[in-house]
Motif scaffolding. Structure first.
Motif, short mmCIF file in Angstrom:
data_model
loop_
_atom_site.label_atom_id
_atom_site.label_comp_id
_atom_site.label_asym_id
_atom_site.label_seq_id
_atom_site.Cartn_x
_atom_site.Cartn_y
_atom_site.Cartn_z
N GLU A 125 90.68 93.50 -22.63
CA GLU A 125 89.95 93.77 -23.88
C GLU A 125 88.66 93.92 -24.27
O GLU A 125 88.40 93.83 -25.25
CB GLU A 125 91.36 93.95 -24.97
N GLY A 126 88.77 93.01 -23.71
CA GLY A 126 87.05 91.88 -24.36
C GLY A 126 87.35 90.44 -25.39
O GLY A 126 88.24 90.30 -25.29
N VAL A 127 86.32 89.88 -25.84
CA VAL A 127 86.60 89.28 -26.76
C VAL A 127 86.98 89.45 -27.71
O VAL A 127 87.48 90.89 -28.37
CB VAL A 127 85.18 89.33 -27.16
N VAL A 128 87.75 88.68 -28.52
CA VAL A 128 88.56 88.53 -29.84
C VAL A 128 87.64 88.44 -31.05
O VAL A 128 87.24 87.17 -31.33
CB VAL A 128 89.58 88.00 -30.24
N PRO A 129 87.30 89.61 -31.72
CA PRO A 129 86.36 89.65 -32.70
C PRO A 129 85.81 88.86 -33.73
O PRO A 129 85.05 87.64 -33.95
CB PRO A 129 86.43 90.70 -33.47
N ALA A 130 87.73 88.48 -34.23
CA ALA A 130 88.27 87.77 -35.57
C ALA A 130 87.67 86.02 -35.10
O ALA A 130 87.42 85.20 -35.58
CB ALA A 130 90.11 87.51 -35.50
N THR A 131 87.70 85.25 -33.39
CA THR A 131 87.39 84.38 -33.12
C THR A 131 86.18 84.16 -33.22
O THR A 131 85.87 82.98 -33.43
CB THR A 131 87.95 83.97 -31.76
N LEU A 132 85.16 85.11 -32.50
CA LEU A 132 83.79 84.92 -33.04
C LEU A 132 83.97 84.50 -34.30
O LEU A 132 82.97 83.25 -34.86
CB LEU A 132 83.44 85.93 -32.11
N ASP A 133 84.01 85.26 -34.84
CA ASP A 133 83.67 85.55 -36.45
C ASP A 133 83.98 83.84 -37.20
O ASP A 133 83.68 83.41 -37.86
CB ASP A 133 83.79 86.28 -37.58
N ALA A 134 85.10 83.66 -36.91
CA ALA A 134 85.25 82.13 -37.73
C ALA A 134 84.47 80.91 -37.16
O ALA A 134 84.38 79.74 -37.71
CB ALA A 134 87.16 82.32 -37.36
N LEU A 135 84.37 81.12 -35.82
CA LEU A 135 83.35 79.89 -35.54
C LEU A 135 82.19 80.13 -36.17
O LEU A 135 81.18 78.96 -35.78
CB LEU A 135 83.17 79.89 -33.29
N SER A 136 81.20 80.69 -36.03
CA SER A 136 79.96 81.32 -36.33
C SER A 136 80.00 80.95 -38.51
O SER A 136 78.94 81.04 -38.95
CB SER A 136 80.13 82.81 -36.13
N GLU A 137 81.15 80.52 -39.25
CA GLU A 137 81.14 80.82 -40.15
C GLU A 137 82.34 79.39 -40.80
O GLU A 137 82.79 78.55 -40.06
CB GLU A 137 82.05 81.48 -40.90
N SER A 138 81.37 78.79 -41.57
CA SER A 138 81.56 77.94 -42.83
C SER A 138 81.80 76.74 -41.52
O SER A 138 80.55 76.65 -41.21
CB SER A 138 84.12 77.82 -42.88
N THR A 139 82.71 75.62 -42.18
CA THR A 139 82.12 74.43 -41.84
C THR A 139 82.37 74.06 -40.19
O THR A 139 83.36 75.01 -39.11
CB THR A 139 83.25 72.85 -41.57
N PRO A 140 80.99 73.49 -38.37
CA PRO A 140 81.38 73.51 -37.72
C PRO A 140 82.33 73.36 -36.62
O PRO A 140 82.58 72.48 -37.01
CB PRO A 140 80.46 72.82 -36.89
N LEU A 141 82.34 73.94 -36.17
CA LEU A 141 83.55 73.20 -35.20
C LEU A 141 83.48 73.43 -33.07
O LEU A 141 82.41 74.53 -33.50
CB LEU A 141 85.31 75.03 -35.61
N VAL A 142 83.94 72.64 -32.76
CA VAL A 142 83.68 72.47 -31.08
C VAL A 142 84.74 73.31 -30.25
O VAL A 142 85.39 71.99 -30.66
CB VAL A 142 82.70 71.63 -30.76
N ALA A 143 84.57 73.65 -29.77
CA ALA A 143 85.27 74.04 -28.42
C ALA A 143 85.41 72.68 -27.30
O ALA A 143 84.43 72.59 -27.06
CB ALA A 143 85.42 75.11 -27.28
N VAL A 144 86.62 72.28 -27.10
CA VAL A 144 86.64 71.11 -25.92
C VAL A 144 87.48 71.42 -24.92
O VAL A 144 87.66 70.36 -23.63
CB VAL A 144 87.38 69.52 -26.70
N ALA A 145 87.97 71.92 -25.06
CA ALA A 145 89.18 72.26 -23.69
C ALA A 145 89.01 74.13 -23.44
O ALA A 145 89.12 74.94 -24.76
CB ALA A 145 89.86 71.80 -23.80
N GLU A 146 89.81 74.60 -22.54
CA GLU A 146 90.02 75.90 -22.19
C GLU A 146 91.41 76.77 -21.90
O GLU A 146 91.18 75.24 -20.82
CB GLU A 146 88.50 77.51 -22.30
#
Length: 302
Positions: A57-78
């Motif tokens: 189904e491709g990317v999850v838009p809600a996650t992309l939007d939430a990562l780009s807005e407000s206080t920064p968060l960073v991915a440390v694992a997948e």
């Protein structure tokens, strides 16, 4: 013990991913992806587990939007989980007229439903677990769920290992507030979101900064900025770690090119794929070039 928020409710694939990424930490479900990240931003959780992309189904838009807005968060694992569903029903129920699940899940079992439950009507729900709750409450006859759902809901398994695409998978991220990053492993992924000028050739210029440094893309997506029609943010994943000179050099160049650049993390790849480095583009090559340039600046060319 750390608190790990995840896109819930209980019984979803995200809970399964959180178990993989967070080990024995306390897991706290959140109603939406945004609320899971908000819990971290407001100090109510130490990290959040969220889905980022699905191979069908491709990317999850809600996650992309939430990562780009407000206080920064960073991915440390997948984590990458194979997507195999279970179809759950109420005990003793033999007549299946409605089958509920999240739209992404329904899309991934469409052929199975047509072949095995041709008379059942698919119904979209907010999550796979919400569908299970709906079955318990009598709203639906069956639910397409993550296998872990049967641990939380008193339902019977009608079928399991259900998937139209046998190698379908979803990638999940563990995101935290900015801080110390995982050490480079040689099999890493770096992510950024770039807001560039709305003019001809902008995206090509950004990608050229990576190409001229021999950096391989692993994902590229665009999402509207919501400010002006036709303006987009570019979400870019590529091989390598910010601790590497060539990656840091590329990030510096991207920052010059963009109106805004947000660093979304560097972490080991779940699939263990080693970074591809072409001759002349290794970290030692960038270090040697920097040493030479410094010597030129100092006039020390003897």
């Amino acid at each position: 013990m750390s608190r790990i928020a995840y896109f819930g409710p209980q019984g979803t694939f995200t809970e399964q991913a959180a178990r993989v990424l967070a080990g024995g930490e306390e897991l706290v479900p959140a109603e939406t992806v945004r609320l899971a990240m908000t819990a971290v931003r407001e100090g109510e959780a130490d990290a959040a587990c969220v889905p980022i992309e699905n191979s069908v189904e491709g990317v999850v838009p809600a996650t992309l939007d939430a990562l780009s807005e407000s206080t920064p968060l960073v991915a440390v694992a997948e984590a990458i989980l194979p997507v195999r569903f279970s179809v759950l029903t109420r005990p003793g129920n033999t007549e299946i007229r409605t089958v509920a699940s999240h739209p992404h899940a329904l899309a991934q079992v469409r052929e199975w439903l047509e072949a095995n439950l041709p008379d059942a009507h698919p119904v979209a729900s907010s999550s796979t677990s919400a569908a299970a709750v709906g079955v318990l409450q009598g709203d639906f006859d069956a639910a397409v769920c993550a296998p872990v759902a049967v641990e939380h809901y008193d339902l019977e398994v009608l079928a399991t290992e259900v998937a139209d695409v046998t190698d379908a998978a979803t990638r999940f991220l563990l995101v935290r507030p900015p801080g110390e990053l995982p050490a480079p492993t040689g099999a890493d992924r770096t992510s950024v979101v770039a807001a560039a000028a709305n003019r001809t050739g902008t995206l090509a210029e950004l990608l050229t900064e990576l190409a001229t440094r021999g950096i391989n893309l692993t994902r590229l997506d665009a999402r509207p900025t919501r400010n002006n029609f036709g303006e987009y943010r570019f979400f870019i994943d590529f091989e390598g770690h910010v601790a590497e000179p060539r990656i840091l050099d590329a990030l510096t160049a991207l920052r010059r090119q963009c109106r805004a650049l947000r660093f979304l993390g560097s972490h080991p790849r779940a699939d263990g794929t080693r970074t591809t480095v072409e001759p002349g583009f290794g970290n030692d090559d960038f270090v040697e070039a920097a040493v030479w340039a410094d010597a030129v600046r100092k006039g020390d060319l003897a």
